[in-house]
Design a protein around this motif. Structure first.
Motif, PDB file in Angstrom:
ATOM      1  N   ASN A 122       0.816  -1.218   0.000  1.00 58.18           N
ATOM      2  CA  ASN A 122       0.000   0.000   0.000  1.00 58.18           C
ATOM      3  C   ASN A 122       0.852   1.272   0.000  1.00 58.18           C
ATOM      4  N   SER A 127      -1.121   3.761  -4.397  1.00 59.24           N
ATOM      5  CA  SER A 127      -2.451   4.137  -3.909  1.00 59.24           C
ATOM      6  C   SER A 127      -2.995   5.330  -4.687  1.00 59.24           C
ATOM      7  N   LYS A 130      -3.865   3.966  -8.453  1.00 58.13           N
ATOM      8  CA  LYS A 130      -4.536   2.682  -8.686  1.00 58.13           C
ATOM      9  C   LYS A 130      -5.832   2.793  -9.482  1.00 58.13           C
TER      10      LYS A 130
END
Length: 201
Positions: A122, A127, A130
């Motif tokens: 993560n 993030s 994505k």
């Protein structure tokens, strides 16, 4: 109202984070800091630069910039966090995870062969990207530069880190494979600049 009434402090993963509500000063590790949303704030800041510069130049510029200061990071790992690099690296990773950098793992490291593997789960860069279409994603150059710089100091010789990117919607992660390499990030950056100049000429 006293000065202390304006100062708010917490500790996350051993990292001091403080706010002064009067001077609107935020500090992380005692360093002035600013919070941004990964998406839209950081994405809308970085995506136009990547598109304008081109992926390869953008990634090398970001990696080079983030590699600067890794000597200090490495020194902190083997003095403040631990006297052992592997343990210090993971403790440093736990500390910077408080800033949203991701969860760091070190599944493998062999100083004799100058090889290592780092997984960051993560990470903020993935993030942030994505929800983009595959062709618009550029990877993790910030973390790549950090990893290259840190392991160059840890192994005592120039390293490179290839990245394997997994944009899982629930838990994106990047796997870095670190190995000895003759070229620095700056070398690759200069070579790309030379190539770009020749194309323009």
């Amino acid at each position: 109202m006293g000065v202390n009434e304006h100062q708010k402090s917490i500790s996350v993963n051993g990292v001091g984070i403080s706010w002064n509500t009067q001077t609107v000063d935020l500090r992380f590790f005692g360093i002035p800091s600013t919070l941004f949303w990964n998406n839209p704030s950081l994405l809308h800041l970085l995506q136009p630069l990547e598109q304008e510069l081109g992926r390869e130049l953008f990634n090398l510029l970001v990696a080079h910039s983030s590699s600067l200061g890794t000597e200090e990071d490495y020194h902190a790992m083997v003095t403040q966090f631990s006297d052992n690099f592997e343990e210090g690296f993971l403790l440093w990773g736990k500390a910077v995870s408080a800033a949203g950098w991701g969860l760091f793992e070190l599944p493998y490291m062999d100083a004799e062969t100058t090889n290592a593997e780092v997984i960051v789960r993560n990470p903020w860069e993935l993030s942030m990207q994505k929800e983009l279409p595959d062709e618009e994603r550029w990877g993790c150059p910030f973390l790549q530069g950090k990893i290259i710089g840190i392991f160059t100091h840890a192994f005592g010789r120039q390293c490179w880190a290839d990245q394997e990117l997994v944009y899982d919607i629930l838990e994106p992660y990047v796997r870095f494979r670190i190995y000895a390499h003759d070229d620095t990030i700056y070398d690759k950056l200069q070579e790309l600049r030379r190539q770009n100049r020749q194309i323009k000429d």
